[in-house]
Design a protein around this motif. Structure first.
Motif, PDB file in Angstrom:
ATOM      1  N   SER A   1       0.896  -1.088  -0.145  1.00 47.04           N
ATOM      2  CA  SER A   1       0.082  -0.172  -0.025  1.00 47.04           C
ATOM      3  C   SER A   1       0.679   1.386   0.122  1.00 47.04           C
ATOM      4  CB  SER A   1      -1.049   0.238   1.253  1.00 47.04           C
ATOM      5  OG  SER A   1       0.020   0.401   2.393  1.00 47.04           O
ATOM      6  N   CYS A   2       0.289   2.241  -0.739  1.00 46.18           N
ATOM      7  CA  CYS A   2       1.227   3.562  -0.367  1.00 46.18           C
ATOM      8  C   CYS A   2      -0.074   4.575  -0.233  1.00 46.18           C
ATOM      9  CB  CYS A   2       1.625   3.928  -1.990  1.00 46.18           C
ATOM     10  SG  CYS A   2       2.547   5.310  -1.997  1.00 46.18           S
ATOM     11  N   LYS A   3       0.338   5.531   0.811  1.00 50.65           N
ATOM     12  CA  LYS A   3      -0.820   6.566   1.322  1.00 50.65           C
ATOM     13  C   LYS A   3      -0.748   7.724   0.262  1.00 50.65           C
ATOM     14  CE  LYS A   3      -0.588   4.949   6.143  1.00 50.65           C
ATOM     15  NZ  LYS A   3      -0.140   5.726   7.564  1.00 50.65           N
ATOM     16  N   THR A   4       0.215   7.783  -0.337  1.00 51.02           N
ATOM     17  CA  THR A   4       0.217   8.988  -1.302  1.00 51.02           C
ATOM     18  C   THR A   4       0.415   8.599  -2.653  1.00 51.02           C
ATOM     19  OG1 THR A   4       2.703   9.475  -0.876  1.00 51.02           O
ATOM     20  CG2 THR A   4       1.295  10.529   0.509  1.00 51.02           C
ATOM     21  N   LEU A   5      -0.137   9.387  -3.596  1.00 50.03           N
ATOM     22  CA  LEU A   5       0.051   8.926  -5.181  1.00 50.03           C
ATOM     23  C   LEU A   5       1.230   9.351  -5.689  1.00 50.03           C
ATOM     24  CD1 LEU A   5      -3.648   9.693  -6.134  1.00 50.03           C
ATOM     25  CD2 LEU A   5      -2.734   7.554  -5.483  1.00 50.03           C
ATOM     26  N   PRO A   6       1.922   8.665  -6.493  1.00 53.97           N
ATOM     27  CA  PRO A   6       2.845   9.174  -7.536  1.00 53.97           C
ATOM     28  C   PRO A   6       2.607  10.182  -8.364  1.00 53.97           C
ATOM     29  CG  PRO A   6       2.233   6.937  -8.067  1.00 53.97           C
ATOM     30  CD  PRO A   6       1.642   7.289  -6.616  1.00 53.97           C
ATOM     31  N   PRO A   7       3.321  10.977  -9.049  1.00 55.01           N
ATOM     32  CA  PRO A   7       2.992  11.810 -10.062  1.00 55.01           C
ATOM     33  C   PRO A   7       2.167  11.181 -11.235  1.00 55.01           C
ATOM     34  CG  PRO A   7       5.135  12.463  -9.351  1.00 55.01           C
ATOM     35  CD  PRO A   7       4.699  10.894  -8.728  1.00 55.01           C
ATOM     36  N   VAL A   8       2.391  10.121 -11.371  1.00 53.69           N
ATOM     37  CA  VAL A   8       1.833   9.638 -12.802  1.00 53.69           C
ATOM     38  C   VAL A   8       0.007   9.326 -12.534  1.00 53.69           C
ATOM     39  CG1 VAL A   8       2.183   7.239 -11.955  1.00 53.69           C
ATOM     40  CG2 VAL A   8       1.717   7.914 -14.625  1.00 53.69           C
ATOM     41  N   LEU A   9      -0.135   9.356 -11.158  1.00 54.31           N
ATOM     42  CA  LEU A   9      -1.617   8.935 -10.755  1.00 54.31           C
ATOM     43  C   LEU A   9      -2.223  10.363 -10.377  1.00 54.31           C
ATOM     44  CD1 LEU A   9      -1.593   5.365  -9.004  1.00 54.31           C
ATOM     45  CD2 LEU A   9      -2.645   6.195 -11.199  1.00 54.31           C
ATOM     46  N   LEU A  10      -1.633  11.629 -10.469  1.00 51.59           N
ATOM     47  CA  LEU A  10      -2.178  12.787 -10.220  1.00 51.59           C
ATOM     48  C   LEU A  10      -2.828  13.567 -11.389  1.00 51.59           C
ATOM     49  CD1 LEU A  10       0.552  14.209  -7.559  1.00 51.59           C
ATOM     50  CD2 LEU A  10      -1.952  13.229  -7.010  1.00 51.59           C
ATOM     51  N   LYS A  11      -2.262  13.104 -12.773  1.00 48.18           N
ATOM     52  CA  LYS A  11      -2.448  14.023 -13.665  1.00 48.18           C
ATOM     53  C   LYS A  11      -3.908  13.858 -14.111  1.00 48.18           C
ATOM     54  CE  LYS A  11       2.057  13.268 -15.753  1.00 48.18           C
ATOM     55  NZ  LYS A  11       2.593  12.366 -16.857  1.00 48.18           N
ATOM     56  N   TRP A  12      -4.689  12.682 -13.705  1.00 50.78           N
ATOM     57  CA  TRP A  12      -6.087  12.593 -14.392  1.00 50.78           C
ATOM     58  C   TRP A  12      -7.120  13.284 -13.683  1.00 50.78           C
ATOM     59  CZ3 TRP A  12     -10.320  11.476 -11.227  1.00 50.78           C
ATOM     60  CH2 TRP A  12     -10.118  11.158  -9.999  1.00 50.78           C
TER      61      TRP A  12
END
Length: 413
Positions: free
Chosen positions: A220-231
């Motif tokens: 699990s990862c509590k924060t999103l990597p940049p690739v999952l912020l663009k949408w």
């Protein structure tokens, strides 16, 4: 069960034509039917509840249910998909700086050799003098296993592989250890569980002869990597609401030990796939009733018309149908999705699905560069499958007349 249309049946489809008012009436009937009839059988729900309690009591946290059951859009044939997030990773080494662990795994996606939708997990270790995490030089990543019954702690480790100047977690070694150890990592317990079949990162089991469970052990990862912020920043109509987007961005993501199958052999060993089931669940819950019912109709078409004709091939999945509903909901006004327009919405979605199949490109909703068809192009472009999809687009919503669940519609045609 679905079947290929003969020339005669293709010709007779013209007799299905109805006026706009008649079609709206049929749409409302279908909407009411889906709302009241399509549901998971009570016995199956009860058995799943029993399983839930047993697992949580003896083997630790229940984890996170994903897929149709999490979306409350399950059909009688739906499997139970469970994500166990017993380990965590970070989206950047800076975020890990306040962590007390001597070593951390960090999501990395910014490399041309990493396919869209995938990542590597780079290992970092704490530098006591610099007060921050630096790239690790170790050949293994230590972790502990905890016995859910005895609470006994066992030291273990995963292999790290040299990859472009960094130590990255070996996906291959991780899966080999999980397959060897079994579902719970304790042979004594595994002997009393239903037979499990390792399938990539998942364990598939059948319980009570009623339902199947697919269990995936993830990071699990509590924060999103940049690739999952663009949408979140692209142009859209009315769905999803900004408040829903903001909440979705707080859900974090998962990393799954499943390579893309398209990478060169050099990097396949360290390749993982990004998962965003929590965001999908939130977005699915925000759909209105018509959008959810259209999704169910797409799944019926898939399960009862398309799949029976290609029983040995996994060409189009329920997940593709979910992505289809997400894209069409984002690109259309909310007024489009009304009970009296349900069949028109289905036609619209089938048209877009055919466009994707014809182009061989199905964009993931969160990462459009991730083509969900990228490993299935040969099957998708086969003459038989293309012919079937053309017939479906030609039939439009009347394809439901050839699905067992919807045969009652013939009374109104």
């Amino acid at each position: 069960m679905g079947y290929m249309l003969s020339k005669e049946s293709s010709f007779r489809k013209d007799t299905y034509v109805k006026t706009k008012e008649q079609q709206e009436e049929i749409s409302i009937k279908v909407s009411k039917f889906i709302a009241k009839i399509i549901a998971t059988p009570p016995l199956k729900l009860k058995m799943i509840g029993i399983y839930h309690g047993i697992y949580e009591r003896f083997f630790g946290p229940w984890g996170r249910v994903t897929g149709s059951y999490a979306d409350n859009l399950s059909m009688s044939t739906s499997d139970v998909d469970i994500i166990l997030d017993n380990f965590s990773v970070n989206s950047s080494p800076e975020i890990a700086i306040n962590n007390s662990c001597p070593m951390e795994l960090v999501i990395f996606t910014d490399d041309d050799d990493i396919p869209s939708g995938c990542c590597w997990l780079r290992a970092y270790q704490r530098d006591a003098f610099k007060g921050k995490y630096v790239p690790s030089v170790s050949t293994s990543f230590p972790f502990v296993r905890v016995n859910g019954l005895t609470k006994q702690v066992t030291d273990a480790e995963w292999n790290l592989v040299d990859t472009k100047g960094y130590k990255c977690l070996s996906c291959q070694n991780l899966n080999e250890q999980r397959a060897k150890n079994g579902l719970t990592s304790y042979p004594f317990i595994n002997r009393f569980l239903p037979h499990w079949i390792p399938h990539g990162p998942a364990f598939k089991q059948t319980y009570f002869g009623i339902f199947d469970v697919d269990i995936v052990d993830t990071f699990s990862c509590k924060t999103l990597p940049p690739v999952l912020l663009k949408w979140a920043n692209r142009t859209r109509k009315t769905w999803p609401l900004q408040s829903t987007i903001e909440e979705a961005l707080e859900q974090g993501c998962h990393v799954i030990s499943l390579p893309s199958k398209i990478s060169s052999d050099e990097f396949t060993e360290v390749e993982f796939r990004l998962g965003y089931g929590a965001m999908e669940k939130l977005l699915t819950e925000s759909l209105n009733d018509c959008q959810k019912q259209c999704y169910i109709l797409l799944k019926i078409t898939l399960k009862e018309y398309i799949e029976p004709q290609f029983p040995e091939e996994d060409i189009v999945s329920s997940y593709v149908m979910k992505m289809l509903i997400f894209w069409m909901s984002e690109e259309t006004d909310s007024d489009t999705w009304r009970p009296e327009c349900l069949l028109d919405c289905l036609d619209m979605c089938l048209g877009r699905l055919f466009d994707w199949i014809e182009s061989g490109y199905c964009p993931n909703f969160f990462i459009p560069e991730y083509n969900l068809f990228r490993t299935k192009l040969t099957s998708i472009h086969s003459n038989k499958f293309t012919c079937l999809m053309r017939e479906i687009v030609d039939l439009k919503w009347k394809v439901l007349l050839h699905c067992k669940t919807m045969q009652w519609l013939n009374l109104y045609i």
